[in-house]
Write a protein that holds these residues in place. Structure first.
Motif, PDB file in Angstrom:
ATOM      1  N   ASN A 170     -14.151  -0.749  11.656  1.00 55.53           N
ATOM      2  CA  ASN A 170     -14.523  -1.103  10.280  1.00 55.53           C
ATOM      3  C   ASN A 170     -15.873  -1.807  10.235  1.00 55.53           C
ATOM      4  O   ASN A 170     -16.694  -1.559   9.346  1.00 55.53           O
ATOM      5  CB  ASN A 170     -13.453  -2.011   9.657  1.00 55.53           C
ATOM      6  N   PRO A 227      -7.492  -0.635   6.159  1.00 54.28           N
ATOM      7  CA  PRO A 227      -7.142  -2.051   5.931  1.00 54.28           C
ATOM      8  C   PRO A 227      -6.158  -2.517   6.998  1.00 54.28           C
ATOM      9  O   PRO A 227      -5.136  -1.867   7.240  1.00 54.28           O
ATOM     10  CB  PRO A 227      -6.488  -2.043   4.541  1.00 54.28           C
ATOM     11  N   ASN A 235     -11.663  -9.095  11.238  1.00 55.20           N
ATOM     12  CA  ASN A 235     -11.556  -9.170   9.783  1.00 55.20           C
ATOM     13  C   ASN A 235     -12.486 -10.256   9.245  1.00 55.20           C
ATOM     14  O   ASN A 235     -13.165 -10.068   8.228  1.00 55.20           O
ATOM     15  CB  ASN A 235     -10.112  -9.479   9.377  1.00 55.20           C
ATOM     16  N   ALA A 248      -8.428  -6.675   2.399  1.00 56.21           N
ATOM     17  CA  ALA A 248      -7.486  -7.110   3.442  1.00 56.21           C
ATOM     18  C   ALA A 248      -8.143  -8.096   4.399  1.00 56.21           C
ATOM     19  O   ALA A 248      -7.484  -8.989   4.943  1.00 56.21           O
ATOM     20  CB  ALA A 248      -6.967  -5.903   4.209  1.00 56.21           C
ATOM     21  N   ALA A 249      -9.459  -7.951   4.603  1.00 59.04           N
ATOM     22  CA  ALA A 249     -10.157  -8.791   5.573  1.00 59.04           C
ATOM     23  C   ALA A 249     -10.588 -10.131   4.998  1.00 59.04           C
ATOM     24  O   ALA A 249     -10.972 -11.030   5.758  1.00 59.04           O
ATOM     25  CB  ALA A 249     -11.385  -8.050   6.097  1.00 59.04           C
ATOM     26  N   ASP A 303      -4.482  -1.309  15.207  1.00 61.46           N
ATOM     27  CA  ASP A 303      -5.119  -2.099  14.153  1.00 61.46           C
ATOM     28  C   ASP A 303      -6.319  -2.877  14.700  1.00 61.46           C
ATOM     29  O   ASP A 303      -7.332  -3.048  14.009  1.00 61.46           O
ATOM     30  CB  ASP A 303      -4.118  -3.068  13.527  1.00 61.46           C
ATOM     31  N   SER A 328     -13.466  -0.858   0.001  1.00 62.89           N
ATOM     32  CA  SER A 328     -13.038  -1.996  -0.813  1.00 62.89           C
ATOM     33  C   SER A 328     -11.648  -2.472  -0.400  1.00 62.89           C
ATOM     34  O   SER A 328     -11.387  -3.680  -0.350  1.00 62.89           O
ATOM     35  CB  SER A 328     -13.053  -1.634  -2.304  1.00 62.89           C
ATOM     36  N   GLN A 329     -10.751  -1.543  -0.070  1.00 63.82           N
ATOM     37  CA  GLN A 329      -9.407  -1.937   0.351  1.00 63.82           C
ATOM     38  C   GLN A 329      -9.448  -2.665   1.701  1.00 63.82           C
ATOM     39  O   GLN A 329      -8.741  -3.654   1.917  1.00 63.82           O
ATOM     40  CB  GLN A 329      -8.495  -0.704   0.455  1.00 63.82           C
ATOM     41  N   ALA A 330     -10.289  -2.172   2.612  1.00 61.96           N
ATOM     42  CA  ALA A 330     -10.394  -2.825   3.915  1.00 61.96           C
ATOM     43  C   ALA A 330     -11.000  -4.218   3.772  1.00 61.96           C
ATOM     44  O   ALA A 330     -10.557  -5.170   4.424  1.00 61.96           O
ATOM     45  CB  ALA A 330     -11.236  -1.977   4.864  1.00 61.96           C
ATOM     46  N   SER A 368      -4.214  -6.120   8.794  1.00 64.20           N
ATOM     47  CA  SER A 368      -3.874  -7.532   8.605  1.00 64.20           C
ATOM     48  C   SER A 368      -3.518  -8.152   9.945  1.00 64.20           C
ATOM     49  O   SER A 368      -2.858  -7.521  10.785  1.00 64.20           O
ATOM     50  CB  SER A 368      -2.692  -7.676   7.642  1.00 64.20           C
TER      51      SER A 368
END
Length: 885
Positions: free
Chosen positions: A307, A565, A221, A251-252, A300, A246-248, A567
């Motif tokens: 990503n 996304p 991330n 979160a990063a 994840d 944008s969401q990923a 975490s």
């Protein structure tokens, strides 16, 4: 003249080509296939020793029912009728198959077809769940399908190779040697190793990130956020071929550098070095393996890596992309046929009703499983609570390899009906079988396997059947016939099965599914016998491709990849009662539960007993010395006893224990009895590297070392570990002395009934006992006992089993447990391929061999598979100052 057969290695997911030669007297030799594109002639230590593992020792040679020998008809009738009756009384979900990445694709295909299409349940899972399930789940979330986008050549074309959670030097050694050779030819290439331990793989690393357990999400991330801040995002690729960026990124981007450093355990300076190197290097390959997958947040972790490659467009092009390193020889083939409980055959989705209907039509099946079945951990929990009443276990040893292994053992002991198909008769799991079916092994069976780069290769038979053993596909098909499905399982051989598998991959595909080998849908037996290695896809029109996704074309509804996304997990409160993190894994020269590699004395010579690698500072705090025995205890109340190995390569607060030892080889060291059954909620893969344990020194009244021509019948000690050696066995043990004395124990445990001469040396004050047993000039056994860990030259002592000892003087010298001054002593084996010991390397260094290459020239060490080269380098680095003086 020797008859040669091209086949494929049965160990890891590299998928190396092997040429097996059978001589006129039946002797077997192996060498690497120079034409196979996975290895180009290279083999690792395990592959090089394959011919040493083909003996009949311990083989299952005939079917058994309730411990009694029976014929195949009686055994298979019992299997089929019991499964049918159980389904009729309790429904299809009351039965299960647990299979293995050791199976050939044809075996896997028949098992999956029988369970999902004809029994009507998806309760078929595999030990690959313990290995690669999080990678599968990550691929499917991001790409829409379980497609590996890169290939091995990319390792050699990349300018930066990131190895995350992979001890490639020991676990995928041939790939490691390809990478090392590429780096040697292009010194500007950079290698980054991300691992809590400084493993042998770090030998070629330009940068080592000792990331904390489960710190990988925070790391990647942080990398994604850095790529966005520094303009390294490929906006065209992201805009045209992906969604959710944008969401990923949001979160990063939550953590500061100080927070990243805290979450990963890596200094800010080293993090910046890694981030900058990745951002500024176009050709990047990220290889990842069990350190990523075997986690409660493994999926994840995979998506955090994906990503970064999607964001930079570094995917599907030469020298670019993520590459999942598969653990087993055919975990990929199992994934292709739907061998996981949450998948259908040919990469179709069990949750998709159109896919279910398609597979059912193709199979002409009476039913099709309508929902995911039980994954591995859930499956054995269902055996324990009685939901599963009949289980067929094929080519795997879950009583050793599953988390909470003692609970798995208890569940199988209580299960009404357990079938085991295996080569070996006395595995921890096979001992619990109501029906034991003897399976053909490597060299006896024929089929295909798929390696980590999607390359399908043939395993070919070059030996005859052993006893009454039969291929696994045949056993399953015969059971299917007896269940009333004769027409659908009327296979003449593996070529028929492969052709059906290929046809299903192309059935109503129309380019929608990446996995497509339709070019082989009509393959006949001669073409199958001659099948050369190839990468899928290989479509009906003959089109193929080495890489995926350079221009998009993902398997999602809109053909776009999905950013996910993710975490970083919030660390829980440390349990002061169990302060160490237990990390489990493989070692260099052994494989899984040693049913194959344990037969080779050469492979057992490097590391002959299990160990707990612990940092010296942690050991000192606990009063633990090098070679002490230690007790590890977990929160589930289980404990093991094992040898301590102090190493600064180990991160403080963590310990590493290999997973290979079993009830047959070291019953007190079955490490997976300690491992929690906590799993990733998406993939179902257990967290095999993240259990809390306490570590304390374990005292024993007596410690012993035994070399023996015969395997001991009786080892009444709380700790023991046995290994093959040339001429017999070597045993480490500790516990209470036998009530009737050491000589009586030696006679009843290892000595033949014929007259045997025993000589002894006893130092009562020191508590030392040394006994030597001879028959004529031959040493039958040497026993060395002490109140402390025994100090003898173990390899030298074991070698004495093969020597003649004609004079009393020669025999008496053996009491010392080491050679006389000036006599040769290899010391502990470093290079298994050429049986070169540490003392020989030290001596060569003092004679002027100051580099790994010079050692190779003088001793051959490190010149075959190369797996020992990092260890040779460490030996040289340790003694260079002494040599200089």
């Amino acid at each position: 003249m020797a008859c040669e057969t091209r086949t494929t290695c049965p160990y890891c997911g590299v998928g190396c080509g092997v040429i097996a030669a059978v001589g006129e007297a039946g002797e077997v030799s192996v060498r690497g296939d120079p034409d196979h594109p996975a290895n180009y002639g290279r083999l690792c230590s395990k592959g090089s020793a394959l011919a040493e593992t083909l003996g009949l020792e311990g083989r299952a040679l005939y079917p058994e029912v309730d411990g009694c020998r029976v014929g195949w008809d009686e055994a298979l009738d019992r299997v089929a009728s019991t499964f049918q009756r159980t389904v009729a009384e309790h429904g299809p979900d009351s039965v299960a198959f647990y299979v293995s990445g050791q199976l050939l694709t044809e075996d896997y295909y028949v098992a999956n077809k029988l369970m999902k299409g004809f029994i009507g349940s998806a309760n078929i899972d595999t030990n690959s769940r313990l290995c690669m399930a999080s990678s599968v789940a990550g691929h499917r979330r991001a790409f829409g399908a379980d497609t590996v986008p890169a290939c091995y050549e990319d390792l050699e074309l990349a300018d930066l190779v990131v190895l995350a959670g992979s001890n490639m030097a020991w676990c995928h050694p041939v790939l490691y040697q390809r990478l090392a050779a590429a780096k040697a030819s292009r010194p500007a290439m950079k290698v980054v190793v991300i691992d809590p331990r400084r493993t042998a793989t770090s030998d070629i690393a330009d940068l080592h990130l000792p990331v904390r357990a489960d710190g990988d999400i925070a790391l990647f991330n942080g990398l994604l956020a850095h790529l966005a801040r520094t303009g390294a995002i490929d906006e065209n690729y992201v805009g045209e071929h992906t969604s959710g960026f944008s969401q990923a990124l949001l979160a990063a981007s939550q953590a500061s550098m100080a927070e990243l450093s805290e979450a990963t355990g890596v200094s800010g300076m080293v993090l910046r070095q890694f981030f900058t190197l990745f951002a500024e290097t176009r050709k990047v390959v990220t290889c990842y393996s069990q350190g990523i997958n075997q986690s409660a947040v493994g999926t994840d972790k995979v998506n955090a890596i994906l990503n970064c490659h999607l964001a930079t467009g570094r995917i599907g092009r030469p020298g670019m992309g993520p590459l999942s390193l598969t653990g087993q020889p055919n975990a990929m083939g199992g994934r292709e046929v739907g061998g996981l409980a949450n998948m259908l055959a040919a990469h179709m989705a069990i949750e998709n009703p159109l896919h279910r209907a398609r597979v059912q039509r193709f199979w002409n099946a009476p039913a099709i499983a309508e929902r995911s079945g039980l994954k591995a951990v859930e499956m054995f929990q269902a055996v324990a609570d009685g939901r599963i009443k009949a289980i067929w276990i094929i080519s795997t040893n879950p009583v050793v390899s599953m988390p909470e292994a003692d609970a798995v053992k208890a569940a199988l002991m209580a299960c009404p009906f357990v079938v085991v198909s295996d080569m070996q008769k006395e595995t921890d799991t096979a001992r619990l079988a109501h029906v034991l079916l003897p399976s053909s092994g490597w060299g006896e069976k024929s089929g295909t396997v798929t390696n980590s780069e999607r390359r399908i290769s043939r395993q070919r038979a070059f030996l005859g059947a052993v006893g009454e053993a039969r291929p696994d596909w045949w056993q399953l098909a015969e059971a299917g016939k007896r269940m009333g499905f004769a027409a659908q399982f009327a296979y003449r051989g593996p070529a028929d099965i492969y052709a059906e598998h290929a046809a299903l991959s192309a059935f109503e595909n129309h380019g929608e599914r990446d996995f497509d080998i339709g070019a082989h849908a009509g393959i006949d037996e001669p073409a199958y016998d001659g099948l050369a290695p190839f990468q899928w896809p290989l479509r009906e029109d003959g089109l193929s491709q080495a890489r995926f996704f350079a221009d998009g074309g993902f398997s999602t509804a809109d053909r776009r990849a999905r950013f996910v996304p993710v975490s970083a997990p919030v660390p829980g409160e440390a349990d002061q009662a169990y302060p160490f993190i237990l990390n489990t894994g493989r070692i260099r020269d052994h494989w899984h539960t040693m049913t194959r590699t344990g037969k080779s004395a050469r492979l057992s010579a490097h590391i002959a007993e299990p160990f707990c690698e612990i940092h010296p500072a942690d050991a000192a705090k606990a009063g633990i010395g090098d070679a002490d025995l230690v007790r590890l205890e977990a929160v589930n109340g289980r404990s093991i006893i094992i040898r301590a190995l102090l190493s600064e390569r180990q991160m403080r607060g963590s310990v590493f224990v290999p997973m290979h030892w079993t009830g047959e080889t070291a019953p007190s060291a079955r490490v997976d009895t300690l491992v929690s059954s906590r799993t990733d909620p998406l993939s179902g893969q257990p967290a095999l590297k993240m259990s809390g344990v306490c570590v304390v020194r374990h005292g024993a009244h007596a410690h012993g070392f035994l070399v023996s021509a015969k395997r001991p019948d009786d080892l009444p000690f709380e700790y023991w570990a046995i290994a093959r050696t040339e001429g017999g066995y070597r045993v480490e043990f500790a516990g209470n002395p036998p009530m009737d004395g050491w000589e009586n124990w030696l006679r009843r445990s290892v000595l033949p009934e014929e007259q045997t001469q025993i000589s002894s040396y006893v130092d009562g004050r020191a508590g030392e006992h040394r006994l030597l047993a001879f028959q004529a000039d031959r040493l039958l056994a040497g026993l060395f006992v002490s109140p402390h860990p025994v100090s003898v030259s173990r390899q030298w002592a074991a070698d004495q089993l093969r020597q003649n000892h004609p004079s009393p003087q020669a025999r008496s010298r053996l009491f010392a447990g080491r050679p006389a001054a000036g006599a040769p002593d290899k010391g502990a084996i470093v290079c298994s391929c050429f049986s070169v010991g540490v003392n020989e390397i030290n001596a060569a260094a003092h004679r002027g061999c100051r580099s790994v290459e010079a050692i190779g020239t003088r001793l051959n060490a490190g010149t075959n598979c190369g797996s020992c080269r990092p260890e040779i380098r460490r030996i040289l680095e340790a003694i260079q100052p002494l040599v200089a003086e």
